[in-house]
Design an enzyme around this catalytic site. Structure first.
Site, short mmCIF file in Angstrom:
data_model
loop_
_atom_site.label_atom_id
_atom_site.label_comp_id
_atom_site.label_asym_id
_atom_site.label_seq_id
_atom_site.Cartn_x
_atom_site.Cartn_y
_atom_site.Cartn_z
N LYS A 73 11.33 6.64 -1.28
CA LYS A 73 11.00 7.99 -0.81
C LYS A 73 10.97 8.06 0.71
O LYS A 73 10.01 7.65 1.35
CB LYS A 73 9.66 8.43 -1.39
N GLY A 103 2.12 -4.43 -1.95
CA GLY A 103 2.89 -3.82 -3.03
C GLY A 103 4.11 -4.62 -3.43
O GLY A 103 4.05 -5.84 -3.56
N GLY A 107 0.23 1.14 1.21
CA GLY A 107 0.03 2.44 1.86
C GLY A 107 -0.86 2.34 3.09
O GLY A 107 -0.62 2.97 4.12
N ARG A 114 -6.17 -9.89 -4.33
CA ARG A 114 -7.12 -9.00 -3.65
C ARG A 114 -8.57 -9.42 -3.88
O ARG A 114 -9.42 -9.19 -3.01
CB ARG A 114 -6.92 -7.56 -4.13
C1 3PG Z 1 -3.49 0.60 -3.65
O1 3PG Z 1 -3.35 -0.24 -4.54
O2 3PG Z 1 -2.52 1.16 -3.09
C2 3PG Z 1 -4.88 0.92 -3.21
O3 3PG Z 1 -5.83 0.30 -3.99
C3 3PG Z 1 -5.08 2.40 -3.17
O4 3PG Z 1 -4.93 2.95 -4.43
P1 3PG Z 1 -4.42 4.44 -4.55
O5 3PG Z 1 -3.03 4.46 -4.02
O6 3PG Z 1 -4.52 4.79 -6.01
O7 3PG Z 1 -5.34 5.29 -3.71
#
Ligand code: 3PG
Ligand code: MG
Length: 398
Positions: A188, A346, A369, A51
């Site tokens: 989920k 992720g 997300g 990142r």
């Molecule tokens: C992530 O890693 O999903 C983003 O940086 C957002 O972080 P958060 O889910 O804690 O808002």
């Protein structure tokens, strides 16, 4: 960047829309929420700087034009995590070698005004700056102060990577090369119902794996044994299945015996718990933890003939080596696919990275997300905020 018709980038100012930045103080909101690990002596180091590296082209673009760059990010969730895990210091050290002339503010979430989107916090944040750039795709789905506030105060722009993320992921909604195959895993189902619906609408085939598959099994009237089940959402899954004939579920499952132990460190001594491959009906007490071999091959074949692939979420409990094969087979199939392949952030990004396959994926998103939210809603709060900036192009000129 292609701001094609219907793209969420329409109306979003890009770096060129900032005008001259020579001598300007520019605040760059980055997503340096990177994994950090303790060295054992109280200090931490950055484990994966993906990142950070993706923000460098924007930082260099600004610096080449004479701007003074200050970066600001959140790290972790300071209200829940141990404080030493949330200090920006390890990130600052990593950044120093990659971009020595960038100042980095302390964790934005140390101030409750960040998550509360407090206007007074926005005022303090933008003080002394002449322009704002959002290069934080991974958190662009959060309406937090540093993401939606500055464009109301300063000339603003989307960073190069943010715009690319939106262009690539938004492109899936606009005009993907077909067949377009989407694969979604993870636990989920509740969190993902919206994006599943959106992907089932847009994709030619939607493959579903991971623990969420069992709620769909239940919706089909199957016995799920001791598998994870979201009883509250069986009805929604049934509706989704009734409305979309392109949803494909596993036909076989690798299951763990009743009372069996699993996880990242299953018992080192004593007999290992038994596993077996079963169909869509799970015997009493058995827990489904991975897709079975037939499903893995069928999913891989579907991906092999795709011209566009989007994948988010592991298909099994990959922290336990015994339940990682399905996800690994999928990662290999995505890497081998001749079409355009996108992996959401992720866990799935970590899997392709861990297998050394990241170079063979066309686009690994920096956002988990955020990528799902963009696919579900076609827009993100941070993009909407940028469109409201005083220097935003009028939609007609985009
Ligand atoms: C992530 O890693 O999903 C983003 O940086 C957002 O972080 P958060 O889910 O804690 O808002
Ligand atoms: Mg997250």
């Amino acid at each position: 960047m292609s701001r094609r018709i219907g793209s969420p980038l329409i109306g979003v100012p890009l770096l060129e829309d900032l005008g001259a930045v020579d001598g300007a103080a520019v605040l760059v909101r980055t997503d340096f929420n990177v994994p950090v690990e303790s060295d054992g002596d109280g200090t931490c180091h950055v484990v994966d700087d993906f990142r950070i590296r993706t923000a460098l082209p924007t930082i260099e673009w600004l610096q080449r034009r004479g701007a003074r760059v200050t970066a600001a990010s959140h790290l972790g969730r300071p209200t829940n995590d141990e404080p030493e895990r949330c200090s920006m210091e390890p990130v600052r050290r990593a950044l120093r070698t990659l971009a020595p002339d960038v100042r980095l503010l302390e964790n934005l979430r140390f101030d409750p005004g960040e998550e509360a989107n407090d206007p007074a916090f926005v005022d303090r944040l933008v003080q002394g700056f002449d322009a704002y750039v959002n290069e934080a795709f991974g958190v662009a789905h959060r309406a937090h102060a540093s993401l939606v506030g500055p464009p109301t105060r300063l000339p603003s722009a989307a960073g190069i990577r943010l715009a690319e993320e939106v262009d690539v992921l938004g492109g899936l909604l606009v005009n993907p090369a077909r067949p377009f195959v989407a694969v979604v895993g993870g636990g989920k189902v509740h969190d993902k119902l919206g994006v599943l619906r959106s992907l089932a609408d847009k994709a030619d085939v939607l493959l579903i794996g991971g623990a969420m598959a069992f709620t769909f099994f239940a919706a089909m009237g199957r016995e799920v044994g001791a598998s994870l089940l979201d009883a509250e959402h069986i009805e929604s899954c049934a509706r989704l299945l009734a409305e979309h004939s392109n949803i494909v579920l596993p036909t076989d499952v690798l299951a763990l015996e009743p009372g069996g132990v699993f996880g990242s460190s299953p018992p080192a001594v004593g007999p290992r718990s038994d596993t077996k491959v079963v169909g869509q009906e799970l015997p009493y007490g058995w827990k489904g933890l991975d897709i079975g071999p037939d499903t893995a091959e069928a999913f891989a074949a579907t991906i092999g003939s795709a011209r566009t692939v989007f994948w988010n979420g592991p298909l099994g409990a990959i922290e336990d080596e015994r339940f990682a094969s399905g996800t690994r087979r999928l990662a290999e199939a995505v890497a081998a696919c001749a079409g355009y392949t996108i992996v959401g952030g992720g866990d799935s990004a970590m899997v392709v990275d861990g297998l050394g396959l990241a170079d063979r994926i066309d686009f690994v998103s920096t956002g988990g997300g955020a990528s799902l939210s963009l696919l579900e809603n076609g827009d993100l709060p941070a993009l909407a905020a940028l469109r409201g900036a005083s220097n935003a192009p009028s939609p007609g000129r985009s």
